[in-house]
Design an enzyme around this catalytic site. Structure first.
Site, short mmCIF file in Angstrom:
data_model
loop_
_atom_site.label_atom_id
_atom_site.label_comp_id
_atom_site.label_asym_id
_atom_site.label_seq_id
_atom_site.Cartn_x
_atom_site.Cartn_y
_atom_site.Cartn_z
N LYS A 1 19.21 41.25 32.50
CA LYS A 1 20.36 41.67 33.30
C LYS A 1 21.60 41.16 32.58
CE LYS A 1 23.14 40.70 36.15
NZ LYS A 1 24.60 40.73 35.85
N GLU B 1 20.64 27.16 32.04
CA GLU B 1 21.59 26.61 31.09
C GLU B 1 22.96 26.78 31.73
OE1 GLU B 1 24.05 26.06 28.72
OE2 GLU B 1 23.41 27.59 27.28
N CYS C 1 29.85 26.88 27.05
CA CYS C 1 29.31 25.85 27.94
C CYS C 1 29.45 24.49 27.29
CB CYS C 1 27.86 26.17 28.26
SG CYS C 1 26.90 26.50 26.78
N GLU D 1 34.59 22.29 35.27
CA GLU D 1 34.53 23.15 34.09
C GLU D 1 35.63 24.22 34.20
OE1 GLU D 1 31.08 25.92 33.41
OE2 GLU D 1 31.14 24.93 31.45
#
Ligand code: NAI
Ligand code: MG
Length: 501
Positions: free
Chosen positions: A198, A273, A307, A404
């Protein structure tokens, strides 16, 4: 910066001119069952690049059924490990033959610069297939010297076999679309599984072109299925599907949590992750020129949408002002522009939503009392460009030091000594990566030992490789992608007993 960009590759033009992009299910390109479509945009201009079929639950069901069928019967199941390895190698060759086209498509859909796509995303995507092409012939179990204390004098043989899981669902993010997809497809196929992918709704194009190339390379029908669509519909349907054996997800920690909950229905395996707020630590005995480049790469690579971005830069007091000055000088020189410009060093953020999220964090930083040294603004009004931004006077408990941001925004903070910086670096719900700059080998290794992170870079930053495992501690996720560890992620162990009495 001039706006003259590279000529669009004829392959890219043909792909974009080819009408609505469809779903790949069971080896066929099909419309969404609902007939719905969505548009994917070029973030450098805000203009629509292509119309894409919008998959949801019904299409995920069809894709999982196709993947199950391909796993249980047909040519894939009959392939020898050697043949599987050769197919993976061939996929690497086909991607490599189309590297310029794929790099441009990635730039147009994601916004990243052509330099980064050509030197990073594409070679790594190819190399992932080369690395995992060697694995199918080396995935083996062991014979085990069992003792069986409750059966005195008994003789047994015991061995283990590593078997494929079955159907794996992979939910891919938008920051390295092609690379993340290749990072999943290569080990998942090496282990003999089938897959339903996806793509992120912001960046489906490179994966759809990859789908065409996989068929061209000879991947049997149903082995790789690609269903673009949105997270809460297509993504959630894949995560909760009762006939999917494992789901692998890269994205936000919040959605990671919901994927894990969705997986509870059939207790499928989950590898995640997720986000990070990674420390990049510069001691005053570091090679300052190297460290300056490392700080810059650490936070501004891919517009800060990694990330692993080194978004908390800790600099030992003596050189703090100098480090701020050198990072700010680099940042001011880096004017964002369209990624297809051959000299562009920084592109736009992926979407208007992401740009607004990042600008919101910059406002919060100012409101909470941090000092804006440079940047902080949107550039132009067509594309989603944000200036590289440096903050000082940041306290550990400020929002911009804890959350973040996923954009070109760095918090620079001074520290006194090793013990203090280690404690502050580890004071985060995240634990993905960490960087350390020092010429003292003992200090470097003490830090590597003490940092609670899945990846530690000593005197370097942002290095990744097909052979090196990748994943996070704490809320940065679980499981490991890449390296031999990914083989463990996508196989299960069978224990076989033989009575020799
Ligand atoms: P997201 O986590 O919502 O999206 C990532 C992927 O998950 C996309 O394919 C999306 O369609 C899918 N998804 C979304 N909701 C889902 C659901 N309920 N069930 C299953 N799949 C779902 O990330 P988003 O909204 O694009 O960005 C938000 C933040 O996430 C970023 O600012 C960044 O902090 C973080 N992020 C981290 C990434 C990483 O590499 N670790 C990559 C992308 C985003
Ligand atoms: Mg989201």
């Amino acid at each position: 910066m001039t706006t003259a960009t590279l000529d669009v590759h004829p392959g890219v033009q043909a792909f974009l001119d080819g009408g609505t992009k469809r779903l790949l299910i069971g080896g066929q390109w099909v419309d969404a069952a609902s007939g719905k479509t969505f548009e994917t945009k070029n973030p450098a201009t805000g203009e629509t690049l292509a119309t894409v079929a919008e998959g949801d639950k019904a299409d995920i069901d069809a894709a999982v059924a196709a993947a199950r069928k391909a796993f249980e019967k047909g040519p894939w199941k009959k392939m020898t490990p050697s043949e599987r390895g050769q197919l993976l190698y061939k996929i690497a060759d086909v991607i490599e033959a189309h590297k310029d086209e794929l790099a441009q498509l990635e730039v147009l859909d994601n916004g990243k610069t052509i330099r980064e796509a050509s030197s990073g995303d594409l070679p790594l995507s190819v190399d992932l297939f080369r690395y995992y092409s060697g694995w199918p012939t080396k995935i083996h179990g062991e014979t085990t010297p069992v003792s069986v204390p409750y059966y005195p004098g008994g003789k047994f043989m015991h061995y283990t076999v590593k078997e494929a899981l079955g159907v794996v669902g992979a939910i891919i993010p938008w920051n390295f679309p092609l690379l993340m997809a290749c990072e999943r497809i290569a080990p998942i196929l090496a282990c003999g599984n089938t897959i339903v992918l996806k793509p992120a709704e912001q960046t489906p194009l490179s994966l759809l072109r990859l789908g065409e190339l996989l068929l061209e390379a000879g991947v049997p029908e149903g082995v790789v299925n690609i269903v673009p669509g949105f997270g809460p519909t297509a993504g959630a349907a894949l995560a909760e599907h009762m006939d999917v054996d494992k789901v692998t997800f890269t994205g936000s920690t919040e959605v990671g949590r919901s994927v894990m909950r969705a997986a509870a229905g059939n207790l499928k395996g989950v590898s995640l992750e997720l986000g990070g707020k990674s420390p990049n630590i510069v001691f005053d005995d570091a090679d300052m020129a190297q460290a300056a480049k490392g700080m810059f790469m650490g936070i501004f690579y891919n517009q800060g949408q990694t990330c692993s971005s080194g978004s908390r830069v800790f600099v030992q007091k003596k050189f703090f002002d100098q480090a701020v000055e050198s990072l700010a000088t680099f940042a001011k020189k880096t004017v964002p522009g369209p990624g297809l410009h051959p000299k562009a060093k920084m592109g736009p953020l992926v979407s208007e939503e992401q740009m607004n999220r990042v600008l919101g964090y910059i406002e919060t930083g100012k409101k909470e009392g941090a000092t804006l040294v440079c940047g902080g603004n949107r550039v132009g009004d067509g594309g989603y460009f944000v200036e590289p931004t440096v903050f000082t006077d940041v306290k550990d408990d400020m929002t911009i030091a804890k959350e973040e941001i996923f954009g070109p925004v760095v918090a620079m903070m001074p520290f006194e000594d090793e013990e203090e910086v280690l404690a502050r670096a580890n004071n985060s719900v995240y634990g993905l990566v960490a960087g350390v700059w020092t010429q003292d080998i003992k200090k470097a290794l003490r830090m590597a030992q003490g940092l609670k992170a899945g990846v530690v870079w000593l005197n370097c930053y942002q290095f990744v490789d097909a052979a090196a495992p990748w994943g996070g501690y704490k809320q940065s996720g679980n499981g490991r992608e890449k390296g031999p560890q990914a083989i463990d992620e996508y196989t299960q162990t069978k224990s076989v007993w033989v009575d020799l009495n």
